[in-house]
Write an enzyme that holds these catalytic residues in place. Structure first.
Site, PDB file in Angstrom:
ATOM      1  N   CYS A   1      -2.090  10.259  -6.184  1.00 13.62           N
ATOM      2  CA  CYS A   1      -3.256   9.977  -5.337  1.00 13.62           C
ATOM      3  C   CYS A   1      -4.218  11.162  -5.407  1.00 13.62           C
ATOM      4  O   CYS A   1      -3.847  12.292  -5.102  1.00 13.62           O
ATOM      5  CB  CYS A   1      -2.841   9.731  -3.889  1.00 13.62           C
ATOM      6  SG  CYS A   1      -4.289   9.488  -2.839  1.00 13.62           S
TER       7      CYS A   1
ATOM      8  N   LYS B   1       0.850  -1.203   0.000  1.00 14.52           N
ATOM      9  CA  LYS B   1       0.000   0.000   0.000  1.00 14.52           C
ATOM     10  C   LYS B   1       0.881   1.246   0.000  1.00 14.52           C
ATOM     11  O   LYS B   1       1.905   1.296   0.691  1.00 14.52           O
ATOM     12  CB  LYS B   1      -0.888  -0.018   1.256  1.00 14.52           C
ATOM     13  CG  LYS B   1      -1.714   1.230   1.484  1.00 14.52           C
ATOM     14  CD  LYS B   1      -2.840   1.382   0.490  1.00 14.52           C
ATOM     15  CE  LYS B   1      -3.589   2.708   0.669  1.00 14.52           C
ATOM     16  NZ  LYS B   1      -4.462   3.003  -0.482  1.00 14.52           N
TER      17      LYS B   1
ATOM     18  N   MET C   1     -10.101   6.530  -0.521  1.00 10.85           N
ATOM     19  CA  MET C   1      -9.589   5.889   0.687  1.00 10.85           C
ATOM     20  C   MET C   1      -8.799   6.871   1.560  1.00 10.85           C
ATOM     21  O   MET C   1      -8.858   6.811   2.781  1.00 10.85           O
ATOM     22  CB  MET C   1      -8.699   4.699   0.313  1.00 10.85           C
ATOM     23  CG  MET C   1      -9.420   3.616  -0.488  1.00 10.85           C
ATOM     24  SD  MET C   1     -10.819   2.916   0.389  1.00 10.85           S
ATOM     25  CE  MET C   1     -10.002   2.022   1.696  1.00 10.85           C
TER      26      MET C   1
ATOM     27  N   LEU D   1      -5.386   7.144   1.624  1.00 12.37           N
ATOM     28  CA  LEU D   1      -4.096   6.562   2.008  1.00 12.37           C
ATOM     29  C   LEU D   1      -4.076   5.976   3.431  1.00 12.37           C
ATOM     30  O   LEU D   1      -3.172   6.297   4.225  1.00 12.37           O
ATOM     31  CB  LEU D   1      -2.977   7.600   1.859  1.00 12.37           C
ATOM     32  CG  LEU D   1      -2.698   8.073   0.429  1.00 12.37           C
ATOM     33  CD1 LEU D   1      -1.731   9.262   0.429  1.00 12.37           C
ATOM     34  CD2 LEU D   1      -2.123   6.944  -0.413  1.00 12.37           C
TER      35      LEU D   1
HETATM   36  C1  SIN Z   1      -6.029   6.106  -1.604  1.00 15.39           C
HETATM   37  O1  SIN Z   1      -5.610   5.505  -0.605  1.00 15.39           O
HETATM   38  O2  SIN Z   1      -6.709   7.137  -1.505  1.00 15.39           O
HETATM   39  C2  SIN Z   1      -5.751   5.578  -2.957  1.00 15.39           C
HETATM   40  C3  SIN Z   1      -4.320   5.700  -3.292  1.00 15.39           C
HETATM   41  C4  SIN Z   1      -4.069   6.309  -4.613  1.00 15.39           C
HETATM   42  O3  SIN Z   1      -4.989   6.710  -5.327  1.00 15.39           O
HETATM   43  O4  SIN Z   1      -2.903   6.430  -4.981  1.00 15.39           O
END
Ligand code: SIN
Length: 308
Positions: free
Chosen positions: A127, A44, A70, A72
């Site tokens: 992100c 992740k 999400m 991160l």
């Molecule tokens: C997220 O955790 O928001 C997604 C990660 C990403 O879009 O790089």
């Protein structure tokens, strides 16, 4: 059929691996990936400090993919550095993914992972889900600042995870920076950021964070992902390796990315939906296609898109 391939000179035992995103934030989840048919263990995207992420609801499946914001959620970069030696026994590449909230964050994390047991470092410049933090790779000045610090230290290959670009001039600009800073691989593409899905019954967005704006993934974005893979393949050829990602859920999808020039494909949305069985299934479907078409290996078909 040989589906071995390489990214930045590092051997991947097969063509399909997980994308940084779903089910790869905890040590237990990473062990599941280690035991699965995924050809790598991609972690992740991490930040300096642990994050619980955005408010729920922040993920929703859609008929042809998903929308998520999400934010991160991750255990902080130190944890992933500590997990790497515990995952080496699976004998597949370990990929750290870093998402700084500042240039200095990127420098600290890349320097640390250069000294760790991970094999590749993916620098996430795309992100879309952090309020007040634009996607770095849409700002070429900011991108150059990040690339100048992440390319400075160590011998482990460093790559960039890019957002979708919708005009060739942007892909060209990014390709110039990739060459200038000797970036080893690109991951094309992250989700298509800041889309809106509305629930007409409730008359609200279906996600809570960012007033409903989130990243779109799955089949909806496959043509955009293919176009970005192909554009970077055309621009940089064998000077870089390419992870293709965006809407791959079958062997046919993987084959299309192979023709476009991807060295390995990553899967996120289908992994979230189907679980780890998806890696072996897609790989088998791809092998069946390659055999039926008379190809002898993945390398044989890479980039071999024909023209009308
Ligand atoms: C997220 O955790 O928001 C997604 C990660 C990403 O879009 O790089």
């Amino acid at each position: 059929m040989n589906t071995k391939t390489t990214i930045a000179g590092l051997e991947f035992p097969s063509y399909i691996c997980n994308a940084s995103g779903p089910n790869d934030a905890t040590l237990d989840e990473l062990h599941v990936l280690g035991s699965s048919g995924s050809s790598a263990i991609v972690m992740k995207s991490c930040t300096i400090e642990p994050r619980s992420g955005n408010a729920e609801p922040r993920y929703a499946r859609l008929p042809y993919g998903a929308i998520q914001s999400m934010g991160l959620p991750n255990l902080g970069y130190r944890a992933y550095g500590e997990f790497a030696p515990l995952l080496q026994s699976y004998g597949k590449p370990i990929v750290a993914s870093i998402a700084g909230l500042s240039v200095e964050d990127y420098r600290v994390m890349v320097d640390t992972f250069q000294e760790s047991d991970v094999d590749l470092i993916e620098v996430n410049l795309s992100c879309p889900n952090i309020e007040g933090k634009p996607q770095v790779a849409y700002d070429f000045e900011q991108t150059e600042k990040v690339l100048s610090v992440v390319s400075r230290s160590g011998t482990k290959p460093v790559g960039v995870k890019l957002p979708p670009y919708f005009d060739y001039v942007h892909q060209q600009h990014m390709a110039e920076l990739i060459e200038k800073y000797q970036i080893s691989f690109v991951t094309c593409i992250n989700s298509v950021g800041n889309v809106l899905v509305i629930d007409p019954e409730k008359e609200t967005p279906i996600l809570k964070p960012k007033k409903g704006f989130g990243g779109l993934s799955g089949s909806y974005i496959k043509p955009i992902a293919l176009a970005n893979v192909r554009a970077f393949y055309n621009l940089l050829g064998d000077k870089i390796s390419i992870f293709g990602v965006g809407g791959i859920q079958s062997g046919v999808d993987a084959f299309e990315f192979l023709l476009a020039g991807a060295d390995v494909v990553q899967v996120g949305t289908i992994f979230e939906k189907e679980g780890p069985a998806c890696f072996g299934r897609i790989e088998k479907e791809l092998v069946d296609i390659l055999i039926a078409k008379g190809y002898h290996s993945v390398a044989d078909a890479k980039g071999r898109l024909k023209f009308l």
